[in-house]
Design a protein around this motif. Structure first.
Motif, PDB file in Angstrom:
ATOM      1  N   LEU A   1     140.907 -29.789  44.354  1.00 39.25           N
ATOM      2  CA  LEU A   1     141.420 -31.155  44.182  1.00 39.25           C
ATOM      3  C   LEU A   1     142.884 -31.172  43.782  1.00 39.25           C
ATOM      4  O   LEU A   1     143.545 -32.212  43.864  1.00 39.25           O
ATOM      5  CB  LEU A   1     140.615 -31.890  43.102  1.00 39.25           C
ATOM      6  CG  LEU A   1     139.124 -32.035  43.348  1.00 39.25           C
ATOM      7  CD1 LEU A   1     138.527 -32.966  42.306  1.00 39.25           C
ATOM      8  CD2 LEU A   1     138.845 -32.554  44.737  1.00 39.25           C
TER       9      LEU A   1
ATOM     10  N   MET B   1     144.591 -28.867  51.558  1.00 42.10           N
ATOM     11  CA  MET B   1     144.359 -29.454  52.890  1.00 42.10           C
ATOM     12  C   MET B   1     145.022 -30.821  53.048  1.00 42.10           C
ATOM     13  O   MET B   1     145.074 -31.357  54.157  1.00 42.10           O
ATOM     14  CB  MET B   1     142.869 -29.519  53.220  1.00 42.10           C
ATOM     15  CG  MET B   1     142.078 -30.550  52.463  1.00 42.10           C
ATOM     16  SD  MET B   1     140.278 -30.444  52.781  1.00 42.10           S
ATOM     17  CE  MET B   1     139.688 -29.683  51.259  1.00 42.10           C
ATOM     18  N   GLU B   2     145.524 -31.388  51.946  1.00 41.35           N
ATOM     19  CA  GLU B   2     146.210 -32.676  51.999  1.00 41.35           C
ATOM     20  C   GLU B   2     147.731 -32.505  52.057  1.00 41.35           C
ATOM     21  O   GLU B   2     148.461 -33.501  52.138  1.00 41.35           O
ATOM     22  CB  GLU B   2     145.836 -33.519  50.783  1.00 41.35           C
ATOM     23  CG  GLU B   2     144.342 -33.811  50.685  1.00 41.35           C
ATOM     24  CD  GLU B   2     143.981 -34.574  49.417  1.00 41.35           C
ATOM     25  OE1 GLU B   2     143.430 -35.682  49.535  1.00 41.35           O
ATOM     26  OE2 GLU B   2     144.249 -34.049  48.313  1.00 41.35           O
ATOM     27  N   HIS B   3     148.176 -31.267  52.006  1.00 41.11           N
ATOM     28  CA  HIS B   3     149.618 -31.006  52.075  1.00 41.11           C
ATOM     29  C   HIS B   3     150.100 -31.016  53.517  1.00 41.11           C
ATOM     30  O   HIS B   3     149.378 -30.617  54.427  1.00 41.11           O
ATOM     31  CB  HIS B   3     149.934 -29.630  51.461  1.00 41.11           C
ATOM     32  CG  HIS B   3     150.184 -29.705  49.983  1.00 41.11           C
ATOM     33  ND1 HIS B   3     151.380 -30.134  49.462  1.00 41.11           N
ATOM     34  CD2 HIS B   3     149.378 -29.435  48.927  1.00 41.11           C
ATOM     35  CE1 HIS B   3     151.307 -30.113  48.131  1.00 41.11           C
ATOM     36  NE2 HIS B   3     150.093 -29.702  47.782  1.00 41.11           N
ATOM     37  N   SER B   4     151.348 -31.432  53.698  1.00 47.62           N
ATOM     38  CA  SER B   4     151.959 -31.333  55.017  1.00 47.62           C
ATOM     39  C   SER B   4     152.063 -29.874  55.423  1.00 47.62           C
ATOM     40  O   SER B   4     152.377 -29.015  54.592  1.00 47.62           O
ATOM     41  CB  SER B   4     153.349 -31.956  54.980  1.00 47.62           C
ATOM     42  OG  SER B   4     154.032 -31.623  56.171  1.00 47.62           O
ATOM     43  N   HIS B   5     151.826 -29.605  56.711  1.00 44.89           N
ATOM     44  CA  HIS B   5     152.001 -28.239  57.199  1.00 44.89           C
ATOM     45  C   HIS B   5     153.491 -27.871  57.257  1.00 44.89           C
ATOM     46  O   HIS B   5     153.824 -26.731  57.512  1.00 44.89           O
ATOM     47  CB  HIS B   5     151.343 -28.071  58.564  1.00 44.89           C
ATOM     48  CG  HIS B   5     151.836 -29.009  59.618  1.00 44.89           C
ATOM     49  ND1 HIS B   5     151.754 -30.379  59.491  1.00 44.89           N
ATOM     50  CD2 HIS B   5     152.424 -28.800  60.817  1.00 44.89           C
ATOM     51  CE1 HIS B   5     152.268 -30.958  60.570  1.00 44.89           C
ATOM     52  NE2 HIS B   5     152.687 -30.032  61.387  1.00 44.89           N
TER      53      HIS B   5
ATOM     54  N   THR C   1     145.287 -25.623  58.470  1.00 47.18           N
ATOM     55  CA  THR C   1     145.875 -25.176  57.202  1.00 47.18           C
ATOM     56  C   THR C   1     144.837 -24.686  56.200  1.00 47.18           C
ATOM     57  O   THR C   1     145.046 -23.680  55.525  1.00 47.18           O
ATOM     58  CB  THR C   1     146.720 -26.312  56.576  1.00 47.18           C
ATOM     59  OG1 THR C   1     145.908 -27.486  56.435  1.00 47.18           O
ATOM     60  CG2 THR C   1     147.912 -26.659  57.455  1.00 47.18           C
ATOM     61  N   LEU C   2     143.731 -25.393  56.106  1.00 50.57           N
ATOM     62  CA  LEU C   2     142.711 -24.999  55.122  1.00 50.57           C
ATOM     63  C   LEU C   2     142.115 -23.638  55.481  1.00 50.57           C
ATOM     64  O   LEU C   2     141.896 -22.788  54.611  1.00 50.57           O
ATOM     65  CB  LEU C   2     141.607 -26.071  55.062  1.00 50.57           C
ATOM     66  CG  LEU C   2     140.441 -25.785  54.130  1.00 50.57           C
ATOM     67  CD1 LEU C   2     140.894 -25.695  52.670  1.00 50.57           C
ATOM     68  CD2 LEU C   2     139.363 -26.875  54.273  1.00 50.57           C
TER      69      LEU C   2
ATOM     70  N   MET D   1     147.403 -32.631  44.670  1.00 54.79           N
ATOM     71  CA  MET D   1     146.589 -32.842  45.880  1.00 54.79           C
ATOM     72  C   MET D   1     145.988 -31.519  46.336  1.00 54.79           C
ATOM     73  O   MET D   1     146.394 -30.435  45.891  1.00 54.79           O
ATOM     74  CB  MET D   1     147.423 -33.473  46.989  1.00 54.79           C
ATOM     75  CG  MET D   1     148.645 -32.713  47.401  1.00 54.79           C
ATOM     76  SD  MET D   1     149.473 -33.505  48.812  1.00 54.79           S
ATOM     77  CE  MET D   1     150.826 -34.285  47.988  1.00 54.79           C
ATOM     78  N   SER D   2     145.015 -31.612  47.223  1.00 52.69           N
ATOM     79  CA  SER D   2     144.366 -30.427  47.760  1.00 52.69           C
ATOM     80  C   SER D   2     145.301 -29.729  48.738  1.00 52.69           C
ATOM     81  O   SER D   2     146.159 -30.366  49.352  1.00 52.69           O
ATOM     82  CB  SER D   2     143.092 -30.845  48.493  1.00 52.69           C
ATOM     83  OG  SER D   2     142.430 -29.713  49.020  1.00 52.69           O
TER      84      SER D   2
END
Ligand SMILES: Cc1ncc(COP(=O)(O)O)c(C=O)c1O
Ligand SMILES: Cc1ncc(COP(=O)(O)O)c(C=O)c1O
Ligand SMILES: [Mg+2]
Ligand SMILES: [Mg+2]
Ligand SMILES: [Mg+2]
Ligand SMILES: [Mg+2]
Lengths: 362, 362
Positions: free
Chosen positions: A26, A36-40, A242-243, A33-34
């Motif tokens: 989380l 997986m919620e970050h910009s690549h 990304t994840l 943020m996670s």
């Protein structure tokens, strides 16, 4: 309670890699943020992907001539994408046939150009119990590339030497044994492996590519299918998974932490010796079809005297906390997948179970 | 503390979907392993994928004529895979050009066959500030398909009506507004959307395809690239990105739980009205270039009087706990992505910040 997971892929992952993911799911490194919620394209994710690449480079000793790529579509997509890039009109490619996955690679390539079988160990009943010897190969010195499958997940065979292919680029599907031990990457022009056996979750494919080889891939195909596009854009041409790459990074960090590929090889050989030792000791009960010098250290296959006993073996192992032992639907029997995350202790537990199973059913 | 995430994709996800993933990351439903360690052919994962499909079907009202597919390679791969399947030799396809992503789709298709621009709103300076009107389209009644981009992530424009294309199959890249509101799926032959805006992490693409359309796709291309292969195998032809699909399932369950697409539309319109209201009220300071009836409810773009103020806006918003506001490198300015996981309250916080920012800098 975690079970002992002998799944053939997607497969078990090292617990520390999963715990790390859970703990920061989380809130990745205090970023609110996670991952997986970050910009690549942000610095947080960039650090993750860069670390995954440097860990791969360090652990495998990847030379400067080669580059790591993160791709998608699984190994199955590479079956088509490799010939798309390299099987130029008029050229021909050589395929070494050692199992179901080699056959699929060969079939996909047929839609794209001329392909030859330069070696096969298929039996009249369509099974495979070994890889070929060098003197059984009939290589075309002008081939665009030679394609091989380093480990045959379904039949449980593995190459323990690399074919001599002269100047022809050697391409290998290493999906089921990538990073099982140290290796000389420079022998290969293109290595590819789905992450879901030794490296991470399904959904990302790792390639290790010789830069000059991929640079000469076709330019008249869509950009997204050119390996050169992904190489030039450091695997960020479009949004990467990304994840999945983050989880691979966690697994790679674990590999380094436990001692690297030398250590993994020691464990993998120990696991193999325990299992094949038990199979050889009880050869009258457990039938291991693979010829000794082609035995896989990642997928150990065998059969019990009857299909009913195979089923009982799987069911009772499950009760004892061991899952994933059923052989592939095309091969039957038992398959023990002993990828890097499976411990020597896990295998000892299984071997005890095998001994006990004979006592009760032998 | 979680930040307010206005990222354009990968984007913020609903907290309950993430918490659910975290809570069962090491032990999925008492199975003793993570969902990503399960076989894609086992009953545990099968239930997840089936539930994701039924939630999509229920929430979108997908008719029997259509089928959900989980694919990989992102929308960028579909730019090539759509023409690969449907742009048969001799045929031609129509493209509606409304932004960067339409252009990329068109460029990839050019490697595969004959393509026409059947409508474009490009300006002399290459920007786009609206979508076309029906009377601006010059459609080819014999086209293999018409391709459109329903929401233009970079320029912040969105189609608020569907083009009338007669009997020609309509194909839409809905990557950045899929499921933002209820819709009539039956108007489309093929919808595709990367998950990383409204649905989940990057690494999986959702397609909703008319069955008879994909069944007539080319059969002389590699199997992995045929949509019919994935349709016939229920997206299990090869190993799907199981973890990414699981996370989409969690997000879809959240969508249902909060009231479905009708509720999301209400929230999304409210968020849009708040933001465009503020922009219109302060039109002398905040410049919103998009024409009113093409305004996007997913990506709201605007510029401050100078690039220096744009930068200050982004930096101060970040200090106030709001991230992801920098416009795309090709467009500059500010972009507020207000996908489904962004709440009305999040937008209220931003609007207050915008008012305050004017007081200090206006
Ligand atoms: C050696 C090998 N190659 C290719 C594949 C196919 O991989 P994917 O399903 O990721 O396309 C597998 C899957 O088990 C495999 O073991
Ligand atoms: C509308 C649209 N189409 C296509 C893409 C490309 O998607 P991907 O990077 O997953 O290939 C994007 C990415 O932001 C997009 O917004
Ligand atoms: Mg095989
Ligand atoms: Mg397999
Ligand atoms: Mg755009
Ligand atoms: Mg974008």
């Amino acid at each position: 309670m975690r079970v002992i997971n002998f799944n053939p892929g997607p497969a078990g992952l090292p617990l520390p890699a999963l715990e790390r993911a859970r703990d920061e799911l989380l809130d990745f490194q205090g970023s609110g943020m996670s991952v997986m919620e970050h910009s690549h394209r942000g610095k947080e994710y960039d650090a993750v992907q860069s670390e995954a690449i440097s860990l791969l480079t360090e652990l495998l000793g990847i030379p400067d001539t080669h580059q790591v790529l993160f791709l998608t579509g699984g190994a199955s997509q590479q079956f088509a994408q490799v010939p798309m890039n390299f099987l130029t009109p008029g050229a021909s490619a050589d395929y070494l046939m050692t199992g179901v996955w080699s056959e699929k690679a060969y079939e996909e390539a047929q839609y794209l150009g001329k392909v030859r079988i330069a070696g096969t160990t298929v039996l009249p009943d369509k099974r495979y119990v070994r890889v070929p010897r060098q003197d059984e190969l009939t290589l075309d010195p002008k081939a665009a590339y030679v394609h091989m499958t380093s480990n045959n997940t379904i039949y449980g065979t593995q190459w323990h030497w690399w074919p001599e292919v002269g100047d022809v680029p050697l391409v290998a599907d290493m999906s089921s044994d990538f990073m099982w031990k140290p290796m000389d990457v420079s022998r290969f022009a293109f290595i590819y492996a789905g992450a879901q056996k030794n490296l991470g979750p399904s959904g990302v494919l790792i390639a290790v590519a010789r830069k000059d080889f991929i640079a000469r891939g076709r330019k008249d195909i869509p950009k997204i299918f050119r390996y050169s596009t992904h190489a030039e854009n450091n695997s960020l041409y479009n949004t990467p998974p990304t994840l999945a790459i983050y989880l691979c990074r966690n697994v790679l960090a674990w590999v380094k932490q436990v001692g690297g590929l030398g250590q993994l090889e020691k464990w993998n050989r120990e696991k193999g010796e325990l299992l094949y030792g038990a199979l050889d000791k009880h050869a009258g009960f457990y039938h291991a079809p693979v010829e000794k010098d082609s035995r896989s250290y990642m997928n150990v296959v065998f059969k019990l005297p009857t299909p009913e006993l195979d089923d009982r073996f799987v069911a009772e192992a499950k009760k004892a906390g061991m899952v994933g032992l059923k052989g592939h639907r095309s091969a039957g029997g038992i398959r023990v997948s002993t990828y890097n995350a499976v411990t020597v202790d896990n295998v000892r537990t299984l071997v005890s179970f095998m001994e006990e199973f004979i006592r009760k059913n032998g």
